[in-house]
Write an enzyme that holds these catalytic residues in place. Structure first.
Site, PDB file in Angstrom:
ATOM      1  N   SER A   1       0.847  -1.198   0.000  1.00 51.80           N
ATOM      2  CA  SER A   1       0.000   0.000   0.000  1.00 51.80           C
ATOM      3  C   SER A   1       0.887   1.254   0.000  1.00 51.80           C
ATOM      4  CB  SER A   1      -0.928  -0.001   1.212  1.00 51.80           C
ATOM      5  OG  SER A   1      -0.195  -0.190   2.402  1.00 51.80           O
TER       6      SER A   1
ATOM      7  N   ASP B   1       8.892  -3.295  -4.803  1.00 56.01           N
ATOM      8  CA  ASP B   1       7.512  -2.817  -4.663  1.00 56.01           C
ATOM      9  C   ASP B   1       7.241  -1.603  -5.552  1.00 56.01           C
ATOM     10  OD1 ASP B   1       7.678  -4.736  -2.729  1.00 56.01           O
ATOM     11  OD2 ASP B   1       7.569  -3.354  -1.037  1.00 56.01           O
TER      12      ASP B   1
HETATM   13  C1  GLA Z   1       9.292  -5.461   1.446  1.00 55.13           C
HETATM   14  C2  GLA Z   1      10.300  -4.536   0.764  1.00 55.13           C
HETATM   15  C3  GLA Z   1      10.768  -5.132  -0.568  1.00 55.13           C
HETATM   16  C4  GLA Z   1      11.246  -6.565  -0.381  1.00 55.13           C
HETATM   17  C5  GLA Z   1      10.229  -7.377   0.401  1.00 55.13           C
HETATM   18  C6  GLA Z   1      10.720  -8.757   0.727  1.00 55.13           C
HETATM   19  O1  GLA Z   1       8.119  -5.547   0.695  1.00 55.13           O
HETATM   20  O2  GLA Z   1       9.718  -3.281   0.522  1.00 55.13           O
HETATM   21  O3  GLA Z   1      11.755  -4.326  -1.133  1.00 55.13           O
HETATM   22  O4  GLA Z   1      12.503  -6.585   0.221  1.00 55.13           O
HETATM   23  O5  GLA Z   1       9.857  -6.745   1.617  1.00 55.13           O
HETATM   24  O6  GLA Z   1      10.881  -9.499  -0.438  1.00 55.13           O
END
Ligand code: GLA
Length: 417
Positions: free
Chosen positions: A154, A199
């Site tokens: 989010s 993300d």
């Molecule tokens: C979170 C972080 C990502 C990644 C994941 C684990 O979502 O924002 O960059 O490291 O954890 O895969």
């Protein structure tokens, strides 16, 4: 009208309990515009509209900050922002979920101030300001149907949508990949989470009906089509809130860094865990703290699983792909130590349902969601089993939704339209 937003939220909460987290964004454009006008006391002319999705990572967890591979897809759930260009350098932000309006200026370094949710747009504004892309501010109203704290990014979707809104009102051009990097910078410097790039990248660059195999070292991507007729993805939110900022995420990053320090003494070409094979890790076993050894083993095996999973998906070998998902979950649980009993219970329950090929925790861990891959007909059975067994095993209610891969960030309505 501010009142109306608040009371609408409350009535949903009362009526549906936890379900409020899973409320789909159903507001029509005209309703959103009306809320904007009510909130900002201005007319609704020249409003722009942008959207950026949340994500689910199918496999490749805690590999992005190790220069490794990830395989996320964008959700159809998203953060939507309506914004209006201002003549001055002020940014005013309101959220349909928050009573408080946020205001900051972009003609000097953007201040780090409360409330907490404003860290994301503040950070993104600062990243874009440092690139000399911003001249004017905006009034902006934020909506989201990405479950907050559900491990479905989010915050990344909020960052990317905020950045796109600021760029659009400024008529400024920045490639989506660079926008993703600016949003990652914001997360590091304003939200205090040393996240990888996954993300923000998938939120900016996702392609409808595709999952994205991303090489986090050189940021090259391969968009792999998902066969919606044969497989579906169910997202199950454990409703255990994850809190990456609280140290565990940073601790994992540091352990990976420590592993690289030790291994690169024996193998000087090693720059990241991406460069390490299981044979190399075994050679260094005696020099490594046992916990650090296990952390590194997860990353090394997870990178390979991610490539193998993508190949199995392309070959439409769902059973094999599903096995990689379970193996990923067990590795995250046993070697990386980022699962929790609630996520384990959900994966366990899904593993007993015929037609479910695989399930695993997704995202940072310590709560949040699992992703389940299976045949369409099996999804209803999985949901019944979860609703029946999860409360008994954990005392919690899970929420869930079936999803296909949505598109990446978009300007839906531009200034000129
Ligand atoms: C979170 C972080 C990502 C990644 C994941 C684990 O979502 O924002 O960059 O490291 O954890 O895969």
């Amino acid at each position: 009208m501010k009142q109306l937003v608040v009371s609408l939220t409350f009535s949903h909460e009362k009526a549906l309990g936890q379900q409020v987290l899973e409320l789909e964004m159903t507001l029509a454009d005209s309703e959103m515009e009306k809320l904007f006008v009510d909130r900002f006391g201005t007319d609704g002319r020249s409003l722009i509209k942008v959207r950026a999705p949340g994500r689910v990572n199918l496999i490749g967890e805690h590999t992005d900050y190790n220069d490794g591979f990830v395989f996320p897809m964008a959700l159809t759930r998203q953060t939507t922002i309506l914004a209006k260009r201002r003549k001055d350098a002020i940014v005013r932000l309101a959220s349909s979920m928050e009573p408080q309006m946020v205001e900051f200026s972009i003609d000097a370094p953007v201040k780090k101030e409360a409330p907490k949710w404003s860290a994301y747009p503040r950070g993104v504004a600062e990243a874009l300001r440092l690139k000399n892309l911003l001249k004017v501010g905006m009034d902006a109203l934020v909506f989201t149907d990405v479950p907050l704290g559900g491990g479905l990014s989010s915050s990344a979707s909020f960052e990317v949508a905020s950045g796109l809104a600021l760029l659009t009102v400024n008529n400024a051009k920045l490639g989506l990949a660079d926008l993703a990097l600016a949003c990652q910078w914001a997360e590091h410097h304003y939200a205090g989470v040393p996240c990888g790039i996954m993300d923000q990248y998938i939120s900016a660059m996702g392609v409808k009906d595709h999952a994205m195999l991303l090489d986090c070292r050189d940021l090259s991507t391969r968009q792999i089509p998902l066969d919606n007729a044969q497989i579906e993805f169910l997202i199950v939110n454990s409703n255990v809130k994850h809190e990456l900022v609280q140290g565990e995420y940073t601790a994992r990053r540091n352990q990976c860094h420590r592993a690289v320090e030790v291994i690169s003494r024996a193998f000087p070409t090693v720059k990241a865990l991406r460069d390490v094979s299981m044979t190399m890790l075994e050679v260094c076993r005696m020099e490594l703290d046992p916990v650090v050894f296990r952390r590194a083993r997860h990353v090394i095996t997870e990178n390979q699983r991610t490539l193998d999973f993508a190949a199995a998906l392309e070959a439409k070998d769902w059973t094999k792909a599903g096995q990689f998902m379970y193996a990923s979950h067990f590795s995250l649980r046993d070697d990386y130590g980022v699962s929790c009993p609630e996520l384990d219970a959900l994966v366990d329950i899904c593993g007993t349902i015929p037609g479910i090929y695989g399930a695993r925790m997704t995202g940072g861990g310590f709560g949040g969601s699992i992703v389940v891959m299976g045949r369409h007909a099996a999804m209803a059975d999985a949901v019944v089993a979860i609703d029946d067994q999860y409360p008994q095993r954990t005392g919690l209610q899970a929420s869930h939704f079936v999803t296909t891969a949505g598109a990446g960030a978009q300007v839906v309505k531009d200034l000129a339209l």
